[in-house]
Design an enzyme around this catalytic site. Structure first.
Site, mmCIF file in Angstrom:
data_model
loop_
_atom_site.group_PDB
_atom_site.id
_atom_site.type_symbol
_atom_site.label_atom_id
_atom_site.label_comp_id
_atom_site.label_asym_id
_atom_site.label_seq_id
_atom_site.Cartn_x
_atom_site.Cartn_y
_atom_site.Cartn_z
ATOM 1 N N SER A 108 0.823 -1.206 0.000
ATOM 2 C CA SER A 108 0.000 0.000 0.000
ATOM 3 C C SER A 108 0.849 1.244 0.000
ATOM 4 O O SER A 108 1.944 1.284 0.560
ATOM 5 C CB SER A 108 -0.922 -0.003 1.218
ATOM 6 N N LYS A 109 0.320 2.267 -0.654
ATOM 7 C CA LYS A 109 1.119 3.492 -0.703
ATOM 8 C C LYS A 109 1.159 4.147 0.662
ATOM 9 O O LYS A 109 2.063 4.905 0.961
ATOM 10 C CB LYS A 109 0.628 4.425 -1.805
#
Ligand code: GLU
Length: 478
Positions: free
Chosen positions: A249-250
């Site tokens: 995930s960013k």
């Protein structure tokens, strides 16, 4: 049948991460395979999460990766505007229609009242209080300028069902869905409303997006049904994991497309690799250009189970692309990286590039592969010992003088010539050719492992330097 239209609908909240790019890629591949259109829509209604500059990053990344859209904010199209904040008035218009149709209602409750509606588990859930207001009461509040939101009117009973093309039959009981906000008090729509209005108005036939929307889709379907619109076909995609426990995930700072390009991955290999994250072609081929991916893409190949992002595998693919590149393409892409090496500028650049071309998987490995050329100096003479090649310190001591003699006679200083003469020398001395080449390489590099064999390196550093290094090494043994 209607022309296939898919869309990528990112929120501009920072870098375009790998999961987002995969969603975009599948939307692109599916549309292109069917001769359809691929649309870019910027979903910027959540002003709290907006990050300056990220819309530009989305445009740049998509162009750079080749996942190019037919319609979008910066290229135009017949269904614009393609930026949600520019469609604000439209959402209000449709929200009012939905109110008339019974699918939504005005809510004037204060945030404090809503917050007080906690259930036993502490979850806040709206109690449909304002659904009971009369037409007159609502009008009076609107006329008085009272702040309001518009909520979806979800039935208390019943089940919403649909068929997802990847996950199959999905059923969610309406009692588990709350009357979520469609229009916020600032007049902006939420994602939950805007995605429905836009997908319909933009003629989207296939909605391809992350699995996190799988169970909210029944509430979107309620709206399609209330408006009397056709529901789109849904294709939800499996999550991409960092490892068996954690999602990529960013928010965790996991790498974006841009980071991988900076790290020196071949761009085509990034796109190729992310295509394989959750999809397998029938023929099990791994290395595919965007064109080949398009030809092979099919929804049946999409997996239900999460896929794990394997950087080592992506590196391998990158290396395969480098091997197949012609020298000029390699050179232009490798230049910014080779400049970081100590050896850069000291030797012929093309020769340096040739030395590493088939020995690196990503461009950033180049400096460390050639720095050794500039690191010659005192070393442990036990490096000459190699049982497998039948080489020893004693043997090195006796043959280095012969190597010096032999090489001193060579004028046409090319790898091939040097190689032939060392092979001849080994025959003359009746020793294994591998032993001689091992000794020569250690003597001119002082390193156990190097990119390139003795004669390749000798050609690169030149005759004087080669002889000088051989003498230096011989002195170390004496
Ligand atoms: N803006 C949403 C996101 O970035 C898009 C989801 C969708 O494709 O519908 O997650």
């Amino acid at each position: 049948m209607n022309k296939v239209r898919t869309r990528f609908a990112p929120s501009p909240t920072g870098y375009l991460h790998i999961g987002g790019l995969r969603t975009a890629l599948y939307g692109y591949l599916f549309a292109k395979k069917q001769g359809g259109d691929f649309v870019l829509r910027i979903e910027d209604t959540d002003t709290n999460r907006y990050v300056d500059g990220s819309v530009q990053i989305i445009y740049d990344t998509m162009r750079d990766s080749g996942i190019m859209y037919d319609e979008g904010p910066d290229v135009g199209g017949n269904y614009g505007p393609y930026i949600q904040s520019e469609r604000k008035a439209l959402y209000m218009e449709y929200a009012k229609k939905l109110i008339e149709l019974g699918g939504a209602y005005y809510c004037f409750c204060s945030p404090e009242r809503v917050a007080s509606l906690k259930d036993e588990e502490g979850n806040v859930r709206y109690d449909k209080h304002c659904l009971n207001l009369s037409k007159e009461e609502i009008q009076a509040k609107l006329d008085a300028g009272e702040p309001f939101v518009i909520r979806q009117n979800v039935p208390l009973t019943g089940t919403g069902t649909y068929t997802d093309l990847v996950y199959g039959e999905i059923a969610v009981d309406y009692k588990d869905i709350e009357d979520g906000i469609l229009i916020k008090s600032d007049g902006m729509p939420t994602y939950n409303f805007a995605n429905v209005i836009d997908d319909h108005l933009m003629g989207i036939t296939h909605v391809i997006r992350g699995i996190e929307y799988l169970s909210s889709t029944p509430k979107y379907n309620l709206m399609y049904d209330a408006f009397g619109w056709d529901r789109p076909t849904y294709i939800h995609l499996p999550p991409i994991m960092k490892d068996s426990q954690h999602k990529l995930s960013k928010r965790n700072g996991d790498a974006s497309y841009e980071d991988f390009v900076k790290k020196g991955f071949v761009k085509e290999s990034i796109v190729n690799y992310i295509a394989l994250l959750g999809w397998n072609p029938k023929n099990n081929t791994e290395k595919m250009s965007l064109k080949e991916l398009t030809d092979n893409f099919s929804l049946e190949g999409i997996n239900k189970s999460p896929s794990i992002f394997d950087e080592t595998k992506m590196k391998w693919l990158s290396g395969e692309y480098i091997k197949e590149m012609n020298f000029d393409s390699f050179k232009s892409l490798a230049m910014p990286f080779i400049k970081e090496s100590k050896a850069f500028g000291k030797y012929d650049t093309d020769k340096l590039l040739n030395l590493v071309k088939n020995r690196v998987q990503i461009f950033s490995e180049i400096p460390s592969k050639i720095d050794f050329l500039e690191e010659f100096g005192e070393f442990d003479v036990n490096l000459f010992v190699n049982d497998k090649q039948k080489s020893s310190v004693e043997l090195a001591k006796s043959v280095i003088p012969n190597i010096i003699d032999e090489l001193s006679k060579i004028n046409d200083w090319s790898n091939q010539n040097l190689f032939d003469s060392l092979v001849n020398l080994s025959a003359k001395l009746e020793i294994k050719k591998q032993a001689l080449l091992w000794i020569a390489r250690i003597a001119i590099t002082a390193k156990e492992a190097t990119a390139g064999g003795a004669t390749e390196i000798a050609e690169l550093i030149g005759k004087d330097e080669t002889i000088k290094r051989l003498n230096f090494s011989l002195n170390l043994i004496k």
